[in-house]
Design an enzyme around this catalytic site. Structure first.
Site, short mmCIF file in Angstrom:
data_model
loop_
_atom_site.label_atom_id
_atom_site.label_comp_id
_atom_site.label_asym_id
_atom_site.label_seq_id
_atom_site.Cartn_x
_atom_site.Cartn_y
_atom_site.Cartn_z
N LYS A 191 -2.33 68.61 25.20
CA LYS A 191 -3.03 69.40 24.18
C LYS A 191 -4.18 70.20 24.79
CE LYS A 191 -1.25 67.11 20.40
NZ LYS A 191 -0.85 67.59 19.08
N ASN A 204 2.55 64.39 5.05
CA ASN A 204 2.32 63.23 5.91
C ASN A 204 1.46 62.22 5.16
OD1 ASN A 204 3.65 63.84 8.30
ND2 ASN A 204 1.94 65.02 9.09
O1 C5P Z 1 1.04 65.51 18.43
P1 C5P Z 1 0.33 64.65 17.44
O2 C5P Z 1 0.52 65.10 16.01
O3 C5P Z 1 0.55 63.19 17.62
O4 C5P Z 1 -1.22 64.89 17.81
C1 C5P Z 1 -2.25 64.41 17.00
C2 C5P Z 1 -3.48 65.25 17.17
O5 C5P Z 1 -3.15 66.64 17.16
C3 C5P Z 1 -4.45 65.08 16.05
O6 C5P Z 1 -5.75 65.33 16.53
C4 C5P Z 1 -4.01 66.17 15.06
O7 C5P Z 1 -5.04 66.52 14.17
C5 C5P Z 1 -3.65 67.28 16.00
N1 C5P Z 1 -2.58 68.18 15.52
C6 C5P Z 1 -2.87 69.48 15.18
N2 C5P Z 1 -1.87 70.34 14.78
C7 C5P Z 1 -0.58 69.91 14.74
C8 C5P Z 1 -0.28 68.59 15.09
C9 C5P Z 1 -1.29 67.74 15.46
O8 C5P Z 1 -4.04 69.87 15.20
N3 C5P Z 1 0.36 70.75 14.35
#
Ligand code: C5P
Length: 311
Positions: free
Chosen positions: A253, A120
Site C-alpha cells: 500500500k 462490509n
Molecule cells: O486490502 P485491505 O482492505 O485489507 O486493506 C485495509 C486497509 O486499506 C485499511 O486501512 C482500509 O481502510 C484501506 N483500504 C482503502 N481502500 C480500499 C481498500 C482498503 O483505503 N479500497
C-alpha cells in the site's frame, strides 16, 4: 445542580464549593434527565462561571444501564483520562494543535439498485474513537464516514459518504493533511451498473452481478505525490500470519504504518480490540483494550511522531 447553585450539603458538593481549582465533570444519567431543561440550564450556568471554571467530558450517547438509549452515558474512562491530562498539562497536552488529520471510518455501501447494495461489516467505532482522540489532542479532524449509527465526536468535521468513489473524492477534498488514518472497511468491488429501478425477481432465476474493482483509497493517498499526508496509517484485519500479512500490506500500500488487528476473536462491533503497530522500524504490540483506549494509544503515538520524541 448543587454545584450550579452553591448548595454544599454532602462531601462531594462541599468539595466542589470549597475548591478554588478548575473542576472537570463527567456527567452520567438517564437520557431524559440529561435532556431535561432544568439539567441543561444548570450545565449552561456552570459554563458561565468566572475563575478557573468548570469543564465537561461527555456524556456519550449509547445504551443506558436502565435499558434506554441516548446521550447520558458516562464518558469512557480513557476519554476522561485524556481530558484530565489535557487540563493538567494545559496547551502542552494539545500535542497535535495546528495539525490536520483525515480519518476514514465505517463501511462503504455500493448500490445494486435503489433498494439493494453490497457492503462490509464495520461499526465505525474504532475510526470514530481515533477521530475523537486526535481532536482531543488538538488536531483539526475531518472524518470521512460511511453509513454508521454513531454521532460525530465533539470538534470533528464529519463528511458522510456512501460509496468507495465518494469516499475517495471526500479524502482528496480533505487534503492537505498532516496525518491520514484509514480505518474504513471499503468494499473491494462495486456493481458495474446500478439499476435505476428495483430489479424484479424473475422466473429465470437470480440476476448475475458484474463487478468492477473499487480504487484502493489508502494506496492512492500513499502515492499522492506532493499532496501525500506526512504520515499515512492503514489498518489490516487478519485472521492468520498477522505480522507477515500486515508487513506485506505495508509495502504493497505504500503507507508508513499499519495497525494490524487479529480479527479471529470477537472484534466486529465489539468495544475491545488488540493490535500490533507495524512500522519500517519494527513492531509494537498493544494488548487488548477498549477501542477508545486503543485510539488514545495510537493518537499519542502519532503525536510522538510529530514532536520528534524517539520512537
Ligand atoms: O486490502 P485491505 O482492505 O485489507 O486493506 C485495509 C486497509 O486499506 C485499511 O486501512 C482500509 O481502510 C484501506 N483500504 C482503502 N481502500 C480500499 C481498500 C482498503 O483505503 N479500497
Amino acid at each position: 445542580a448543587k454545584a450550579a447553585r452553591g448548595l454544599a450539603d454532602d462531601l462531594a458538593s462541599t468539595t466542589l464549593i470549597a475548591t478554588d481549582k478548575r473542576v472537570l465533570m463527567a456527567p452520567a444519567m438517564n437520557v431524559r434527565m440529561w435532556l431535561h431543561p432544568a439539567v441543561q440550564a444548570n450545565v449552561a450556568r456552570l459554563a458561565t462561571f468566572p475563575g478557573p471554571g468548570v469543564a465537561f467530558v461527555g456524556p456519550d450517547e449509547g445504551d443506558m444501564a436502565c435499558g434506554e438509549f441516548g446521550p447520558g452515558r458516562m464518558a469512557e474512562p480513557p476519554a476522561i483520562l485524556d481530558a484530565i491530562a489535557a487540563e493538567l498539562a494545559g496547551p502542552a497536552a494539545r500535542l497535535l494543535a495546528g495539525r490536520r488529520a483525515l480519518v476514514t471510518a465505517g463501511p462503504t455501501f455500493e448500490p445494486i439498485d435503489p433498494v439493494r447494495g453490497l457492503t462490509n461489516r464495520s461499526s465505525g467505532k474504532q475510526g470514530y474513537a481515533i477521530a475523537a482522540a486526535l481532536a482531543r489532542r488538538g488536531a483539526e479532524v475531518t472524518l470521512v464516514s460511511g453509513p454508521v449509527a454513531l454521532d460525530a465526536p465533539p470538534g470533528v468535521a464529519r463528511v458522510w459518504v456512501e460509496t468507495a468513489l465518494q469516499m475517495q473524492a471526500a479524502c482528496q477534498a480533505a487534503l492537505p493533511a498532516d496525518v491520514a488514518v484509514m480505518t474504513a472497511a471499503v468494499a473491494d468491488w462495486r456493481p458495474d451498473q446500478v439499476a435505476t429501478g428495483k430489479i424484479k425477481k424473475a422466473p429465470g432465476g437470480p440476476p448475475s452481478l458484474a463487478l468492477t474493482e473499487n480504487p484502493d483509497i489508502l494506496a492512492g493517498l500513499s502515492a499522492a505525490g506532493p499532496r501525500r499526508p506526512g504520515l499515512v496509517v492503514g489498518f489490516a484485519a487478519e485472521t492468520e500470519d498477522l505480522i507477515g500479512n500486515a508487513r506485506r500490506k505495508l509495502s504493497r500500500k505504500g503507507c508508513d504504518w499499519i495497525v494490524a488487528n487479529d480479527v479471529s476473536a470477537d472484534v466486529f462491533g465489539a468495544d475491545g480490540n488488540a493490535a500490533t503497530l507495524i512500522t519500517a522500524a519494527g513492531e509494537e504490540s498493544w494488548p487488548r483494550q477498549s477501542k477508545t483506549a486503543l485510539a488514545g494509544t495510537l493518537a499519542d503515538r502519532i503525536a510522538r511522531h510529530f514532536t520528534g520524541t524517539p520512537e
